[in-house]
Design a protein around this motif. Structure first.
Motif, PDB file in Angstrom:
ATOM      1  N   LEU A 150      32.611  44.343  59.012  1.00  0.00           N
ATOM      2  CA  LEU A 150      33.319  43.341  59.803  1.00  0.00           C
ATOM      3  C   LEU A 150      34.814  43.366  59.503  1.00  0.00           C
ATOM      4  O   LEU A 150      35.648  43.304  60.415  1.00  0.00           O
ATOM      5  N   ILE A 151      35.156  43.459  58.241  1.00  0.00           N
ATOM      6  CA  ILE A 151      36.574  43.523  57.855  1.00  0.00           C
ATOM      7  C   ILE A 151      37.234  44.748  58.474  1.00  0.00           C
ATOM      8  O   ILE A 151      38.316  44.666  59.060  1.00  0.00           O
ATOM      9  N   GLU A 152      36.565  45.891  58.357  1.00  0.00           N
ATOM     10  CA  GLU A 152      37.128  47.122  58.892  1.00  0.00           C
ATOM     11  C   GLU A 152      37.240  47.068  60.416  1.00  0.00           C
ATOM     12  O   GLU A 152      38.212  47.552  61.001  1.00  0.00           O
ATOM     13  N   ARG A 153      36.258  46.454  61.067  1.00  0.00           N
ATOM     14  CA  ARG A 153      36.314  46.361  62.519  1.00  0.00           C
ATOM     15  C   ARG A 153      37.470  45.470  62.962  1.00  0.00           C
ATOM     16  O   ARG A 153      38.158  45.776  63.948  1.00  0.00           O
ATOM     17  N   TRP A 154      37.703  44.361  62.274  1.00  0.00           N
ATOM     18  CA  TRP A 154      38.865  43.531  62.579  1.00  0.00           C
ATOM     19  C   TRP A 154      40.150  44.357  62.456  1.00  0.00           C
ATOM     20  O   TRP A 154      41.058  44.246  63.282  1.00  0.00           O
ATOM     21  N   ILE A 157      40.485  46.627  65.511  1.00  0.00           N
ATOM     22  CA  ILE A 157      40.854  45.885  66.723  1.00  0.00           C
ATOM     23  C   ILE A 157      42.327  45.494  66.681  1.00  0.00           C
ATOM     24  O   ILE A 157      43.048  45.605  67.680  1.00  0.00           O
ATOM     25  N   ALA A 158      42.794  45.063  65.508  1.00  0.00           N
ATOM     26  CA  ALA A 158      44.204  44.694  65.365  1.00  0.00           C
ATOM     27  C   ALA A 158      45.102  45.916  65.489  1.00  0.00           C
ATOM     28  O   ALA A 158      46.168  45.861  66.134  1.00  0.00           O
ATOM     29  N   ALA A 159      44.701  47.029  64.883  1.00  0.00           N
ATOM     30  CA  ALA A 159      45.518  48.243  64.919  1.00  0.00           C
ATOM     31  C   ALA A 159      45.659  48.788  66.336  1.00  0.00           C
ATOM     32  O   ALA A 159      46.665  49.415  66.683  1.00  0.00           O
ATOM     33  N   ASP A 160      44.656  48.541  67.168  1.00  0.00           N
ATOM     34  CA  ASP A 160      44.714  48.994  68.562  1.00  0.00           C
ATOM     35  C   ASP A 160      45.584  48.097  69.433  1.00  0.00           C
ATOM     36  O   ASP A 160      45.703  48.329  70.638  1.00  0.00           O
ATOM     37  N   GLY A 161      46.164  47.055  68.831  1.00  0.00           N
ATOM     38  CA  GLY A 161      47.066  46.178  69.567  1.00  0.00           C
ATOM     39  C   GLY A 161      46.380  45.111  70.389  1.00  0.00           C
ATOM     40  O   GLY A 161      47.020  44.440  71.208  1.00  0.00           O
ATOM     41  N   GLN A 191      40.714  38.702  55.499  1.00  0.00           N
ATOM     42  CA  GLN A 191      40.692  39.822  54.562  1.00  0.00           C
ATOM     43  C   GLN A 191      41.162  41.121  55.217  1.00  0.00           C
ATOM     44  O   GLN A 191      41.623  42.038  54.531  1.00  0.00           O
ATOM     45  N   ALA A 192      41.061  41.178  56.536  1.00  0.00           N
ATOM     46  CA  ALA A 192      41.562  42.338  57.271  1.00  0.00           C
ATOM     47  C   ALA A 192      43.059  42.244  57.536  1.00  0.00           C
ATOM     48  O   ALA A 192      43.641  43.157  58.120  1.00  0.00           O
TER      49      ALA A 192
END
Length: 378
Positions: A150-154, A157-161, A191-192
């Motif tokens: 979940l942390i990595e997925r957040w 999603i954030a890195a993709d803008g 945490q992300a």
């Protein structure tokens, strides 16, 4: 797969409350560590593979519904269809979902339904049972990477803008389980590295002049994680206004296609006789004997009817107005003296992320069915 007795940890209630899991004793016994389930490594590998394959099949099914204009089959409202198509065409990111399986350790797991929009039992699976494992069975392993994924997925999603500005997270008022679940999700997002803000769903406002959603301070809400079903949302003014404002929603609107139980007959039509599917149709004519009648839109096992010699019906919560699907009756396996488990297999992004087990003395799993921890021998 075996069911085993286990000695509860001293002070287990306090330990659960320390991680934010305060609803551990709903209906007297919700979290139950007096028993646990054990698996072999081979069983875990198989469950992981099946979950990933079913996820790919569901994505293909969602595309087929849009391409073939099967919205009527799922009773999708007219005003929601463009919202779904636009969401799909923009490839809006999905965070998570949970497949519910019937599995006994001998035969292939069978998909009962897919909780694709607002699945719960996150804190139970991602945190509570992991800490149980570390304390009770430290030499064993667990099919559970939910928290880390979940942390990595957040982050992805954030890195993709996709998330610009703070991420708002919401649930309805006066629901302890939802509040704890959203706070857990907020913790994984924080945490992300995301800036997070909690807001109750009832406190979200619509600014008519600026044509945008706003918080109690009038600040624009550009990204929202909502623990509130899409099928409810699109029937309200709030949902209809989504077409006027591009607030970025998690889960995205296209997940309406997968959270609808109409996805089950669609999957059977696209992938007939798949070993992990049960025959399912939009009418009961294909069944001579026993079957399960499920509302297209229902939650927590409500308004499900098992049609057999002695019919069994779950609690009436008013679902079914949109229609039903009919699925082959495949009795849940029984472990011990009348314990029927369902395996909830998590997908995060496009990856399998672990399992949680719900158990009941009834053949129909409800929101009060017990959560049982698990482990496997590495």
């Amino acid at each position: 797969m075996e069911r085993e007795h286990s000695v509860p940890r001293p002070g287990w209630q306090r330990k659960l409350e320390e991680i934010g899991f305060t609803y551990h004793s709903m209906d007297g016994r919700y979290w139950d560590e007096s028993v646990c389930y054990s698996f072999t490594a081979e069983e875990i590998d198989m469950l992981e593979s099946v979950t990933a394959e079913l996820h790919e099949m569901c994505i293909e099914a969602a595309g087929a519904i849009i391409e073939r204009d099967w919205f009527d089959r799922l009773a999708i409202p007219e005003h929601a269809r463009n919202l779904i198509v636009d969401s799909w065409n923009r490839d809006e990111p999905s965070l998570y979902g949970r497949f519910d399986f019937s599995y006994d350790g001998r035969y292939p797991p069978k998909l009962l339904e897919y909780n694709a929009d607002t699945p719960t039992s996150l804190i139970e699976c991602g945190a509570a049972q992991w800490f149980w494992l570390e304390e009770v069975k430290p030499d064993m392993d667990q099919f559970n990477s939910l928290h880390d994924k979940l942390i990595e997925r957040w982050r992805q999603i954030a890195a993709d803008g996709w998330i610009k500005g703070p991420l708002y997270l919401s649930c309805i008022k006066e629901n302890e389980e939802d509040l704890c679940t959203v706070e857990y999700m907020r913790d994984t997002a924080a945490q992300a590295g995301l800036d997070t803000v909690f807001i109750f769903t009832e406190d979200i406002g619509w600014d008519e002049d600026r044509q945008l959603f706003a918080d109690l301070d009038g600040e624009e809400m550009a990204a929202l994680f909502k623990l509130y079903p899409w099928e409810w949302l699109v029937q309200e003014d709030f949902g209809r206004q989504l077409a006027l404002n591009k607030v970025r929603m998690i889960e995205p609107a296209w997940k309406m296609l997968l959270s609808n139980k109409g996805i089950l007959p669609v999957l059977w039509e696209l992938f007939p006789h798949h070993p992990n599917l049960l025959p399912a149709y939009f009418n009961a004519d294909n069944f001579r004997r026993e079957y399960v009648k499920k509302p297209l839109l229902s939650r927590e096992g409500a308004n499900i009817i098992i049609e057999k010699a002695q019919p069994l019906m779950s609690k009436d919560e008013g679902y079914g107005g949109e229609g039903y699907i009919y699925q082959e009756y495949s009795p849940l396996p029984m472990f011990g003296a009348g314990n029927f488990p369902v395996i909830g297999a998590w997908i995060v992004g496009d990856e399998s992320a672990g399992i949680g087990i719900r158990e009941d003395s009834s053949l129909i799993t409800s929101n009060l069915s017990r959560f049982i921890p698990h482990y496997f021998i590495p």
